[in-house]
Design an enzyme around this catalytic site. Structure first.
Site, mmCIF file in Angstrom:
data_model
loop_
_atom_site.group_PDB
_atom_site.id
_atom_site.type_symbol
_atom_site.label_atom_id
_atom_site.label_comp_id
_atom_site.label_asym_id
_atom_site.label_seq_id
_atom_site.Cartn_x
_atom_site.Cartn_y
_atom_site.Cartn_z
ATOM 1 N N GLU A 64 0.846 -1.193 0.000
ATOM 2 C CA GLU A 64 0.000 0.000 0.000
ATOM 3 C C GLU A 64 0.882 1.244 0.000
ATOM 4 O OE1 GLU A 64 -4.017 1.463 2.324
ATOM 5 O OE2 GLU A 64 -2.508 0.397 3.481
ATOM 6 N N LYS B 26 -10.455 0.700 -2.742
ATOM 7 C CA LYS B 26 -10.517 0.218 -1.358
ATOM 8 C C LYS B 26 -11.885 0.480 -0.735
ATOM 9 C CE LYS B 26 -7.823 0.617 2.940
ATOM 10 N NZ LYS B 26 -6.703 1.356 3.586
ATOM 11 N N CYS C 159 -5.267 -3.751 2.974
ATOM 12 C CA CYS C 159 -4.980 -3.341 4.350
ATOM 13 C C CYS C 159 -6.162 -3.472 5.311
ATOM 14 C CB CYS C 159 -4.423 -1.923 4.341
ATOM 15 S SG CYS C 159 -3.541 -1.472 5.864
#
Length: 282
Positions: free
Chosen positions: A40, A115, A157
């Site tokens: 990321e 995301k 994440c």
């Protein structure tokens, strides 16, 4: 089929980060990888001009996308480009998404995942407060794509804390799942290994968890411990801190045998009905 995850300690210097990423991608290719996952925020971590970076890339003026396309062609690699800020397709003026892109070995973009879950959390570290929604908009779709290493589901994440996403990726046929990350040192030390192994176990997928691991601008410290976990929950390769390339082999026969012996997908009694339908990439 070999896969790789790359660990970095990205700073706020985009050209330097891209040079590091290219060097690590070359090492992955030399090691025999066909698919490599960057962490990321690989291109910049600690910069506040997120909107400017996003606009430059969307308008074809930024350095990141050309670098990735060239690296994919030069090294014959499929690349999961961690995350970078990009506005929605066709709307360069809109708020950026934290976007994970998949490129094939010809440098063509074949998938884009925005995301879904944004890290708006208070953490007991030097920084104390994280608000990704200040800079990013939430994504809306799950994404799966076929690669030479197998059918890949994309995640990022903080997504790791939401198992319904991973159940949906498995429903969509995922055999591997990428999880480029920048976990804080505090939350990573408490939860990283548990979350990554749990997502691998419950989906019976390979988890490709490429992390940031070190000190960054803005009082940020990331946990590192990039890891490749197999469908039985076994870590196949791991690195604690600093830059590195981790390689492992996906054993499709063993994965199929695990799923046959323990058919958890067939035993599931509740569907993930609230998850948006997947975007199919070919």
């Amino acid at each position: 089929m070999n896969v790789a995850v790359l660990q970095m300690v990205s700073q706020d210097d985009v050209p330097a980060n891209l040079a590091t990423a290219r060097r690590l991608l070359e090492q992955a290719a030399i090691g025999g990888a066909r698919l490599a996952v960057l962490p990321e925020n690989f291109a910049a971590l600690g910069r506040r001009d997120t909107a400017a970076l996003a606009r430059a890339e969307a308008e074809g003026q930024g350095p990141v996308l050309p670098c990735l396309r060239q690296a994919a062609r030069d090294f014959g690699l499929w690349i999961v480009a961690g995350t970078l800020p990009l506005p929605p397709d066709g709307r360069p003026w809109a708020k950026a998404h934290a976007c994970s892109l998949l490129f094939d070995e010809h440098g063509e973009q074949v998938a884009r995942y925005d995301k879904l879950h944004l890290f708006d959390v208070d953490v007991a570290d030097q920084r104390g407060r994280y608000r990704e929604s200040d800079d990013y908009a939430h994504g809306e779709r799950i994404v799966v794509a076929d690669t030479p290493a197998g059918r890949l589901g994309l995640s990022v994440c903080y997504d790791l804390r939401f198992p319904e996403l991973y159940a949906a990726l498995r429903d969509a046929g995922a055999e591997l799942i990428s999880a480029p990350s920048a976990f804080t040192a505090v939350t990573g030390g408490a939860h990283w290994h548990v979350l990554v192994r749990a997502r691998a176990l419950e989906t019976q997928c390979y988890l490709l968890a490429a992390a940031q691991g070190g000190l960054h601008p803005g009082l940020r410290e990331t946990y590192g411990h990039s890891v490749i976990v197999d469908p039985w929950g076994r870590p196949l390769a791991e690195q604690a801190q600093g830059e590195g390339v981790l390689l492992a082999r996906r054993d499709a026969d063993e994965q199929a045998a695990i799923r046959q012996r323990m058919p958890v997908q067939r035993h599931r009694r509740f569907s993930v009905s609230a998850v948006p339908r997947p975007i199919e990439m070919e």
